[in-house]
Design a protein around this motif. Structure first.
Motif: not given
Length: 146
Positions: A55, A58-59, A97, A100-101, A103-104, A114, A118, A122
């Motif tokens: 996660h 990915a963020a 995950a 997550t990218a 969504i960002v 964020f 996150l 997690t």
């Protein structure tokens, strides 16, 4: 299909919004997740390294794509792919995950807030898995930490 008539396989009731559409995917997926997730704490996708690392990677990848390409649907798809590739290279596979990218890129949240939320989410998820694995009859979680 008439309104109020139920689908035989999923139990989903048709109404004015879903009349004529086949709605089968979500109930089946939901049932699959609730039936198999508690029995698979040994999978690599479920381990703390993959969950937390996947996660966060990915963020960060999502923020890099957001900075380079801006917020658009066309940028969200490569962000998800980049997240999956980064997770595979770093050996932290957690395919959910990738969302997550996406969504960002699509939502453009404030980075510090964020990432903090996150990380907390997690860690809570891993903690819940550890507590669920405490009883002697439950499968041991995590199978490995690193």
């Amino acid at each position: 299909m008439a309104a109020g008539r139920s689908y035989r396989r999923t139990g989903h009731r048709a109404d004015a919004r879903t009349r004529g559409l086949e709605v089968r995917g979500r109930p089946r997926v939901r049932r699959h997740v609730w039936c198999t997730a508690p029995r698979t704490p040994h999978l690599p996708l479920a381990q703390p390294r993959s969950l937390i690392g996947g996660h966060l990677l990915a963020a960060v990848g999502g923020y890099l794509v957001l900075a380079a390409c801006g917020s658009s649907t066309w940028a969200a798809a490569p962000a998800g792919g980049l997240a999956l590739g980064t997770m595979m290279i770093s050996r932290t596979p957690h395919s959910p995950a990738a969302a997550t990218a996406v969504i960002v890129v699509l939502q453009s949240p404030a980075p510090l807030r964020f990432l903090t939320l996150l990380l907390i989410a997690t860690l809570l998820l891993v903690s819940a898995g550890i507590v669920a694995g405490l009883p002697k009859h439950a499968p041991r979680y995590p199978a490995y930490w690193w």
